[in-house]
Design an enzyme around this catalytic site. Structure first.
Site, short mmCIF file in Angstrom:
data_model
loop_
_atom_site.label_atom_id
_atom_site.label_comp_id
_atom_site.label_asym_id
_atom_site.label_seq_id
_atom_site.Cartn_x
_atom_site.Cartn_y
_atom_site.Cartn_z
N ARG A 162 20.29 14.18 10.38
CA ARG A 162 19.24 15.20 10.38
C ARG A 162 18.34 14.96 9.15
O ARG A 162 18.54 15.57 8.09
CB ARG A 162 19.87 16.59 10.31
N HIS A 175 21.98 26.50 10.39
CA HIS A 175 22.13 25.25 9.63
C HIS A 175 23.06 25.36 8.43
O HIS A 175 23.68 24.39 8.03
CB HIS A 175 20.76 24.66 9.31
N ASN A 211 23.08 22.51 20.91
CA ASN A 211 22.85 23.73 20.12
C ASN A 211 21.56 24.42 20.55
O ASN A 211 21.52 25.61 20.80
CB ASN A 211 22.73 23.40 18.62
N ASP A 212 20.50 23.62 20.62
CA ASP A 212 19.23 24.21 21.03
C ASP A 212 19.12 24.34 22.54
O ASP A 212 18.50 25.28 23.03
CB ASP A 212 18.05 23.38 20.48
N GLU A 222 16.90 18.92 24.21
CA GLU A 222 17.37 20.19 23.66
C GLU A 222 16.52 21.37 24.10
O GLU A 222 16.69 22.48 23.63
CB GLU A 222 17.46 20.12 22.13
N CYS A 266 24.99 15.16 20.88
CA CYS A 266 25.16 15.34 19.44
C CYS A 266 25.22 16.80 19.02
O CYS A 266 25.32 17.10 17.85
CB CYS A 266 24.05 14.62 18.67
C1 PEP Z 1 21.01 20.52 18.64
O1 PEP Z 1 20.07 21.28 18.81
O2 PEP Z 1 22.01 20.49 19.40
C2 PEP Z 1 21.03 19.59 17.49
C3 PEP Z 1 21.97 18.68 17.39
O3 PEP Z 1 20.07 19.72 16.55
P1 PEP Z 1 20.04 20.87 15.43
O4 PEP Z 1 21.37 21.55 15.42
O5 PEP Z 1 19.73 20.22 14.14
O6 PEP Z 1 18.93 21.77 15.89
MG MG Z 2 18.24 21.03 17.72
#
Ligand code: PEP
Ligand code: MG
Length: 567
Positions: free
Chosen positions: A297, A190, A448-449, A425, A496
């Site tokens: 977020r 993050h 991302n996740d 995710e 996203c």
């Molecule tokens: C993701 O997981 O792709 C996402 C957009 O959320 P974060 O990066 O806040 O976990």
């Molecule tokens: Mg995420």
């Protein structure tokens, strides 16, 4: 020259401010016998101040329903700071080894921490984190002042740190900081996401960085190449400054071109929206011509307000600000993705990624969740609000969230509940997208996740960063499945995750049938540029091939070579 991982582009020159957020002040100094009393007094004074701080924060948090848990923790911290067994052990160490208070504190805290971490009972293990926190606070007073606050850095600084927690990242003031260089972290940790949102160059994953940089000395952070220059020559500084002005000019030209909507050469319109973390970032909507906010977020509001909570009215105001700024475009606000690595919990020894995170955390704290949903419903009159749920793994969780949303809507007297969507995710959510579609109004894929959980690779661990490949065919197959499920059930699907902000990634996603992307604002011009240079028909063909590949590298090569110089 120190080589790390490039996580946010751009280059910066500035004075290094070195902060160790994670460790304890641990320099060792020999102390003369006549100085021992003075060292003990310094330690006791610092411990008393730390106890007073904890007591004050605990009082401030107590009246607040969200803060009551936090208040109890802070109160317990205060008791540890005054505990004579703990303080007495440190004094004993000062006297027996004739060392300074900082060193004795760090040594005693480390030894006690190791004992607690090895304890059988989970409750005892949890105390280790408490002890470290208390020792850090005492250490901060010993070294003269409060815990370092990233919001108070001198203007023009480059923050050099061991790590940057989401809490500290949320407190960064982008007007004061020119770049970040961290020992730990990965492209989707993050701190890196925040750095990109603020447009700050950032390099992570340089072990022992803090030892290799001298405080207050100008350094260069090259976020394009993942390089930190701790002792640059005059010539290197001159060249870096030239690159900074060239880059500004390039961005200006790109922004002018990005004023137009993204349409592929064969006429497919792609929406490009912004990912934001804090309301202060809304200027980026206009600057980069974002079509609204595709991901807010919201947990950063919460993290920034700690040890207090943002409260109903403050949240409502923040959400209204976003909705008004984005008009006539929509705003997707994700409910708190707390827990895990975002700073609340977990107990030592627990895996943060697999614990009480996202929607699980909110369902386990219904008062907190209901307050947020109520603030969202109240704000929903101001624009096109969509609510997004993070870390959904099953239909029952989604149903439970919907029940609470209906309750919040009734409470706030809004005629209609805002649309409720699911973040895809986690692999289970991806593979059940057709069933989730019965209760979800839309899907937003968090690559991302999805890559972290789908490939079993920690997104923030530099040791495995080469394995973190969101373009892995297994991930692409899941995305494809979600797109098909969305289409079959008439549910819009957007992306996203950071993959959408990568030129190749954006092309692959369009190939998989996505026409709604949300990216970090600075990436918008470049993403629009690539989208306007490709043919949707062609990338669809390539995506079909990619789905048959067995390695991420094949997919990357396929798109890089076949798209020619376009990406
Ligand atoms: C993701 O997981 O792709 C996402 C957009 O959320 P974060 O990066 O806040 O976990
Ligand atoms: Mg995420």
């Amino acid at each position: 020259m120190l080589q790390g991982l490039s996580v946010s582009p751009g280059i910066a020159v500035g004075r290094a401010v070195i902060i160790r957020f994670g460790g304890l002040p641990s320099f060792r100094r020999a102390v003369e016998p006549e100085e021992l009393d003075r060292e003990e007094r310094r330690l006791r004074r610092a411990a008393t101040k730390a106890a007073e701080d904890f007591a004050r924060h605990s009082r401030e948090a107590r009246d607040d329903q969200i803060g009551s848990e936090l208040s109890a923790i802070l109160e317990a911290h205060g008791l540890i700071a005054e505990d004579e067994t703990f303080i007495g052990a440190i004094v004993g160490r000062i006297r027996s080894e004739r060392v300074n208070a900082e060193w004795a504190l760090a040594e005693v805290a480390r030894e006690l921490g190791e004992k607690l971490a090895a304890a059988d009972s989970a409750a005892m293990r949890e105390r280790e984190a408490d002890l470290t926190d208390v020792a850090r606070e005492i250490g901060a007073h010993l070294t003269g002042g409060d815990r370092p606050l990233p919001s108070e850095l001198p203007r023009g600084s480059i923050l050099v740190a061991d790590e940057l927690s989401p809490v500290d990242a949320a407190r960064l003031d982008p007007r004061r900081v020119r770049a970040l260089a961290l020992e730990r972290g990965g492209p989707t940790s993050h701190a890196s996401i925040i750095a990109r949102s603020f447009g700050l160059p950032a390099v992570v994953g340089i072990p022992d960085l803090c030892e290799q940089v001298s405080p207050e000395v100008p350094i260069v952070v090259d976020g394009d190449n993942g390089i930190v220059e701790p002792h640059p020559t005059k010539d290197q500084i001159r060249r870096s400054l030239r690159r900074i002005s060239e880059e500004r000019e390039r961005m200006r030209r790109l922004r002018v071109r990005a004023a137009k909507a993204a349409v592929t050469k064969d006429g497919v319109r792609i929406a490009v929206r912004a990912n934001l973390e804090l309301p202060e970032e809304i200027a980026a909507l206009e600057k980069f011509r974002a079509e609204g906010i595709g991901l807010f977020r919201s947990e950063f509001l919460y993290l920034r307000a700690l040890p207090l909570s943002p409260g109903l009215q403050e949240q409502r105001k923040a959400y209204e600000t976003l909705l008004e700024a984005a008009e006539p475009h929509p705003v997707v606000i994700r409910t708190y993705d707390l827990g895990g690595e975002k700073g609340i919990g977990p107990a030592p020894g627990e895996n943060p990624a697999l614990g009480l995170r996202g929607l699980r955390y909110c369902l386990a704290h219904p008062d907190l969740f209901l307050e947020q949903l109520t603030a969202l419903c109240l704000a929903s009159r101001k624009g096109k609000l969509r609510i997004l749920l993070p870390m959904v793994t099953s239909l029952s969780e989604l149903k439970a969230a919907r029940r609470l949303l209906e309750k919040a809507a009734a409470r706030s007297g809004v005629p209609r509940t805002p649309e409720l969507g699911v973040m895809i995710e986690v692999p289970s959510a991806a593979l059940l997208a057709d069933q989730l579609a019965s209760e979800a109004d839309f899907f937003s894929i968090g690559t991302n996740d999805l890559a972290q959980y789908g490939l079993a690779v920690d997104r923030a661990n530099p040791d495995v960063s080469s394995l973190y490949r969101p373009l892995h065919p297994a991930i692409l197959r899941m995305i494809r499945f979600v797109v098909d499920a969305g289409e079959a059930h008439g549910r819009p699907v957007s992306v996203c995750g950071e993959l959408a902000g990568d030129p190749i990634g954006a092309a692959v996603l369009v190939g998989l049938g996505i026409s709604d992307l949300s990216v970090t604002p600075v990436a918008i011009p470049e993403v629009k540029e690539i989208l306007s240079s490709i043919e949707a028909g062609r990338v669809r063909e390539l995506a079909r091939e990619a789905l048959e590949a067995s390695e991420a590298s094949e997919v990357e090569r396929l798109f890089e070579t076949k798209l020619g110089g376009n990406a």
